[in-house]
Motif scaffolding. Sequence first.
Motif, PDB file in Angstrom:
ATOM      1  N   ARG A 183      11.571  -1.941   7.396  1.00  0.00           N
ATOM      2  CA  ARG A 183      11.615  -3.347   7.006  1.00  0.00           C
ATOM      3  C   ARG A 183      12.996  -3.741   6.498  1.00  0.00           C
ATOM      4  N   ASP A 184      13.258  -5.014   6.493  1.00  0.00           N
ATOM      5  CA  ASP A 184      14.501  -5.543   5.941  1.00  0.00           C
ATOM      6  C   ASP A 184      14.333  -7.047   5.727  1.00  0.00           C
ATOM      7  N   PRO A 185      14.385  -7.534   4.509  1.00  0.00           N
ATOM      8  CA  PRO A 185      14.586  -6.758   3.274  1.00  0.00           C
ATOM      9  C   PRO A 185      13.284  -6.158   2.755  1.00  0.00           C
ATOM     10  N   TYR A 186      13.442  -5.239   1.801  1.00  0.00           N
ATOM     11  CA  TYR A 186      12.306  -4.731   1.036  1.00  0.00           C
ATOM     12  C   TYR A 186      12.198  -5.574  -0.235  1.00  0.00           C
ATOM     13  N   ILE A 187      10.987  -5.986  -0.551  1.00  0.00           N
ATOM     14  CA  ILE A 187      10.755  -6.832  -1.729  1.00  0.00           C
ATOM     15  C   ILE A 187      10.348  -5.926  -2.897  1.00  0.00           C
ATOM     16  N   LEU A 188      11.223  -5.803  -3.881  1.00  0.00           N
ATOM     17  CA  LEU A 188      10.984  -4.906  -5.014  1.00  0.00           C
ATOM     18  C   LEU A 188      10.880  -5.690  -6.321  1.00  0.00           C
ATOM     19  N   ASP A 189      10.259  -6.862  -6.256  1.00  0.00           N
ATOM     20  CA  ASP A 189      10.145  -7.693  -7.455  1.00  0.00           C
ATOM     21  C   ASP A 189       9.267  -7.065  -8.529  1.00  0.00           C
ATOM     22  N   PHE A 190       8.431  -6.095  -8.139  1.00  0.00           N
ATOM     23  CA  PHE A 190       7.534  -5.441  -9.091  1.00  0.00           C
ATOM     24  C   PHE A 190       8.276  -4.476 -10.020  1.00  0.00           C
ATOM     25  N   LEU A 191       9.555  -4.194  -9.748  1.00  0.00           N
ATOM     26  CA  LEU A 191      10.312  -3.251 -10.580  1.00  0.00           C
ATOM     27  C   LEU A 191      10.738  -3.862 -11.907  1.00  0.00           C
TER      28      LEU A 191
END
Length: 355
Positions: A183-191
Amino acid sequence: MKAGSPLSEPKALLGDIKAMIEAARQRAASAINSGLTMLYWRIGQRIHVQVLDERRADYGVGVLQNLAAQLVKAYGGSFAVKNLRRMVQFAVTFPDEKIVVSLIRQLSWTHFIALIPLKGALQRDFYAQMACADRWSVRTLRERIGSMLYERTALSRKPDSLIAQELESLRNAQRMSPALVMRDPYILDFLDLRDTWQETDLEAAIVREMESFLLELGGGFAFVARQKRIQIDDEDFYLDLLFYNRKLRRLVAVELKVGEFKAAYKGQMELYLRWLDKFEREPEEASPLGIILCAGKKSEQIELLELDKSGIHVADYLTALPPRAVLIERLQQAACRARLQIELREAGERGTMAS
């Protein structure tokens, strides 16, 4: 009490019978669901062909309303006008009965309701096949559609003919390709990363939220190691994160970068992949893949380096989800660049062959 004693046998028997009953109920529920979904498709097709296709709009509306009134009276609200229209949409959206038959083994009517509004046929086929392959619930399917998963896959950047070919392979052979997974982008808002951070902070946050990170990576991923030690000559190197993907049957190395992509990262990842291929890969596995996650990237450098030939995927990561319009524009631009690059590469290969 011994396992084979008379007192233990009734409990074992009860457990076995309960398991048999639950399995039978699940099979019955699945059969009922499949039967109803197929019924809805056939009703929709019949109405579309006999009433709505090439007829005056006012005529079709009148017939549909009269038909719905009689069906509701006989069979209940499931056959109201709104639902009949949805059945017609179902038949129009999925015109191939053979494909519908294959999908209803895994997908419920509610799955199809989530798929029907999607505009692109390839986009819709992607979500349908992935929902079957990974056994997504309706909620998961809606979340994946909402997060624009298809548009974020490497697959969506390919020409339509290649996309259709890979989806056909997934449908017929259940063969998952890297393009379906990456994938691109990866969604890492949970960090929950705020202000500024270092690579160690990013890595620690991912490990802390590993379950969410695995979900974002996609189906089939399993965590193997953090800071994997790699010994080459008299030097020690440390790979940030190592995963295994059961569907691809290969190791996946992940390197985390807080800045933009640099050309030197290619050599570093190639070194890790070759070491993993030599010392960690099992005989039945495919060659390892690499993912370089960056806070930004320069597309021209990545295109010139031809990283895909080395099994390396470079992707942005977003620690905050942007407005949907911004994300859509960004993904559309990336898809146009990728397709243009493929066309230029193919044109160059044709020119070489001609000369």
